[in-house]
Motif scaffolding. Structure first.
Motif, PDB file in Angstrom:
ATOM      1  N   ILE A   2      -0.239   5.615   0.271  1.00 31.48           N
ATOM      2  CA  ILE A   2      -1.676   6.130   0.406  1.00 31.48           C
ATOM      3  C   ILE A   2      -2.283   5.296  -0.665  1.00 31.48           C
ATOM      4  O   ILE A   2      -1.912   5.363  -1.932  1.00 31.48           O
ATOM      5  CB  ILE A   2      -1.782   7.698   0.131  1.00 31.48           C
ATOM      6  N   VAL A   3      -3.547   4.705  -0.506  1.00 32.32           N
ATOM      7  CA  VAL A   3      -4.240   3.990  -1.351  1.00 32.32           C
ATOM      8  C   VAL A   3      -5.583   4.409  -1.380  1.00 32.32           C
ATOM      9  O   VAL A   3      -6.208   4.698  -0.583  1.00 32.32           O
ATOM     10  CB  VAL A   3      -4.127   2.478  -1.322  1.00 32.32           C
ATOM     11  N   GLU A  12      -4.076   4.331   4.569  1.00 28.37           N
ATOM     12  CA  GLU A  12      -2.650   4.036   4.462  1.00 28.37           C
ATOM     13  C   GLU A  12      -2.299   2.773   4.647  1.00 28.37           C
ATOM     14  O   GLU A  12      -2.816   2.107   5.559  1.00 28.37           O
ATOM     15  CB  GLU A  12      -2.245   5.084   5.342  1.00 28.37           C
ATOM     16  N   LEU A  13      -1.541   2.253   3.841  1.00 25.38           N
ATOM     17  CA  LEU A  13      -0.878   0.788   3.915  1.00 25.38           C
ATOM     18  C   LEU A  13       0.669   0.889   4.226  1.00 25.38           C
ATOM     19  O   LEU A  13       1.379   1.524   3.624  1.00 25.38           O
ATOM     20  CB  LEU A  13      -1.209   0.264   2.507  1.00 25.38           C
ATOM     21  N   ALA A  14       0.979  -0.009   5.091  1.00 24.66           N
ATOM     22  CA  ALA A  14       2.594  -0.379   5.322  1.00 24.66           C
ATOM     23  C   ALA A  14       2.984  -1.362   4.235  1.00 24.66           C
ATOM     24  O   ALA A  14       2.509  -2.181   3.738  1.00 24.66           O
ATOM     25  CB  ALA A  14       2.592  -0.974   6.770  1.00 24.66           C
ATOM     26  N   ASP A  15       4.156  -1.004   3.797  1.00 24.44           N
ATOM     27  CA  ASP A  15       4.892  -1.655   2.591  1.00 24.44           C
ATOM     28  C   ASP A  15       4.878  -3.201   3.033  1.00 24.44           C
ATOM     29  O   ASP A  15       4.876  -3.929   2.033  1.00 24.44           O
ATOM     30  CB  ASP A  15       6.381  -1.100   2.490  1.00 24.44           C
ATOM     31  N   SER A  16       4.802  -3.542   4.253  1.00 27.31           N
ATOM     32  CA  SER A  16       4.734  -4.879   4.681  1.00 27.31           C
ATOM     33  C   SER A  16       3.531  -5.553   4.241  1.00 27.31           C
ATOM     34  O   SER A  16       3.632  -7.125   4.010  1.00 27.31           O
ATOM     35  CB  SER A  16       5.014  -5.172   6.061  1.00 27.31           C
ATOM     36  N   HIS A  17       2.457  -5.057   3.817  1.00 32.62           N
ATOM     37  CA  HIS A  17       1.255  -5.694   3.237  1.00 32.62           C
ATOM     38  C   HIS A  17       1.355  -6.122   1.680  1.00 32.62           C
ATOM     39  O   HIS A  17       0.549  -6.720   1.214  1.00 32.62           O
ATOM     40  CB  HIS A  17       0.185  -4.974   3.534  1.00 32.62           C
ATOM     41  N   PHE A  18       2.439  -5.620   0.871  1.00 35.87           N
ATOM     42  CA  PHE A  18       2.375  -5.713  -0.454  1.00 35.87           C
ATOM     43  C   PHE A  18       2.596  -7.038  -0.999  1.00 35.87           C
ATOM     44  O   PHE A  18       1.989  -7.387  -2.314  1.00 35.87           O
ATOM     45  CB  PHE A  18       3.161  -4.465  -0.947  1.00 35.87           C
ATOM     46  N   THR A  19       3.190  -7.804  -0.427  1.00 39.67           N
ATOM     47  CA  THR A  19       3.425  -9.181  -0.522  1.00 39.67           C
ATOM     48  C   THR A  19       2.362  -9.744  -0.790  1.00 39.67           C
ATOM     49  O   THR A  19       1.934 -10.494  -1.886  1.00 39.67           O
ATOM     50  CB  THR A  19       4.329  -9.805   0.104  1.00 39.67           C
ATOM     51  N   GLU A  20       1.176  -9.828   0.169  1.00 38.53           N
ATOM     52  CA  GLU A  20      -0.103 -10.405   0.104  1.00 38.53           C
ATOM     53  C   GLU A  20      -0.747  -9.875  -0.845  1.00 38.53           C
ATOM     54  O   GLU A  20      -1.673 -10.489  -1.541  1.00 38.53           O
ATOM     55  CB  GLU A  20      -0.793 -10.306   1.451  1.00 38.53           C
ATOM     56  N   LEU A  21      -0.994  -8.434  -1.084  1.00 40.77           N
ATOM     57  CA  LEU A  21      -1.583  -7.761  -2.105  1.00 40.77           C
ATOM     58  C   LEU A  21      -1.244  -8.210  -3.524  1.00 40.77           C
ATOM     59  O   LEU A  21      -1.811  -8.119  -4.371  1.00 40.77           O
ATOM     60  CB  LEU A  21      -1.761  -6.209  -1.696  1.00 40.77           C
ATOM     61  N   VAL A  54      -6.223  -4.059   6.270  1.00 38.45           N
ATOM     62  CA  VAL A  54      -5.103  -3.911   6.847  1.00 38.45           C
ATOM     63  C   VAL A  54      -4.537  -2.684   6.936  1.00 38.45           C
ATOM     64  O   VAL A  54      -3.813  -1.891   7.563  1.00 38.45           O
ATOM     65  CB  VAL A  54      -4.082  -4.795   6.233  1.00 38.45           C
ATOM     66  N   GLY A  55      -5.124  -1.792   6.075  1.00 31.49           N
ATOM     67  CA  GLY A  55      -5.005  -0.139   5.945  1.00 31.49           C
ATOM     68  C   GLY A  55      -5.559   0.553   7.061  1.00 31.49           C
ATOM     69  O   GLY A  55      -6.499   0.214   7.717  1.00 31.49           O
ATOM     70  N   THR A  56      -4.871   1.751   7.229  1.00 30.56           N
ATOM     71  CA  THR A  56      -5.751   2.744   8.067  1.00 30.56           C
ATOM     72  C   THR A  56      -6.184   3.804   7.301  1.00 30.56           C
ATOM     73  O   THR A  56      -5.692   4.570   6.576  1.00 30.56           O
ATOM     74  CB  THR A  56      -4.482   3.426   8.996  1.00 30.56           C
ATOM     75  N   LEU A  63      -6.648  15.374   2.200  1.00 27.12           N
ATOM     76  CA  LEU A  63      -6.609  15.504   0.618  1.00 27.12           C
ATOM     77  C   LEU A  63      -5.098  15.047   0.122  1.00 27.12           C
ATOM     78  O   LEU A  63      -4.107  15.756  -0.396  1.00 27.12           O
ATOM     79  CB  LEU A  63      -6.775  16.793   0.143  1.00 27.12           C
ATOM     80  N   GLU A  64      -4.649  13.696   0.780  1.00 24.49           N
ATOM     81  CA  GLU A  64      -3.225  13.200   0.478  1.00 24.49           C
ATOM     82  C   GLU A  64      -3.530  12.922  -0.928  1.00 24.49           C
ATOM     83  O   GLU A  64      -4.327  11.955  -1.182  1.00 24.49           O
ATOM     84  CB  GLU A  64      -3.104  12.044   1.554  1.00 24.49           C
ATOM     85  N   PRO A  65      -2.327  13.204  -1.829  1.00 22.90           N
ATOM     86  CA  PRO A  65      -2.096  12.402  -3.039  1.00 22.90           C
ATOM     87  C   PRO A  65      -2.106  10.809  -2.896  1.00 22.90           C
ATOM     88  O   PRO A  65      -1.408  10.595  -2.231  1.00 22.90           O
ATOM     89  CB  PRO A  65      -0.849  12.896  -3.728  1.00 22.90           C
ATOM     90  N   SER A  66      -2.810  10.200  -3.680  1.00 26.92           N
ATOM     91  CA  SER A  66      -3.026   8.732  -3.709  1.00 26.92           C
ATOM     92  C   SER A  66      -1.684   8.109  -4.500  1.00 26.92           C
ATOM     93  O   SER A  66      -1.502   8.718  -5.570  1.00 26.92           O
ATOM     94  CB  SER A  66      -4.089   8.062  -4.404  1.00 26.92           C
TER      95      SER A  66
END
Length: 92
Positions: A2-3, A12-21, A54-56, A63-66
């Motif tokens: 959660i970002v 919400e971001l999938a871990d697969s996007h973190f290389t690009e980020l 790329v996020g949802t 109120l999800e913790p970021s």
């Protein structure tokens, strides 16, 4: 993961996007170290736009913790500098 983008909400971001980020985060860090204001602004906007695209988005009432907090698009270089860890804005 959660970002939160400050002033905008959460996605919400999938871990697969973190290389690009992480690539954008490294560019941002280099531009900050070099005092490249225009480059900093361009890369910050690219980073945030990538997160948005790329996020949802989570509902505003959620109120999800970021797990990660990113600066707002209008944040100054100094404001972002205060948010940095040794890895930049994005760990890894």
């Amino acid at each position: 993961m959660i970002v939160r983008i400050m002033g905008e909400g959460q996605v919400e971001l999938a871990d697969s996007h973190f290389t690009e980020l992480n690539k954008l985060d490294n560019e941002l860090l280099a531009e900050m170290e070099n005092g490249d204001g225009p480059g900093f602004r361009r890369t910050l906007n690219a980073l945030l736009e990538t997160v948005r695209s790329v996020g949802t988005p989570l509902p505003d009432a959620s109120l999800e913790p970021s797990e990660l907090i990113l600066p707002s698009p209008d944040a100054t270089l100094e404001e972002v500098r205060k948010m940095l860890s040794d890895d930049g804005l994005i760990p890894g």
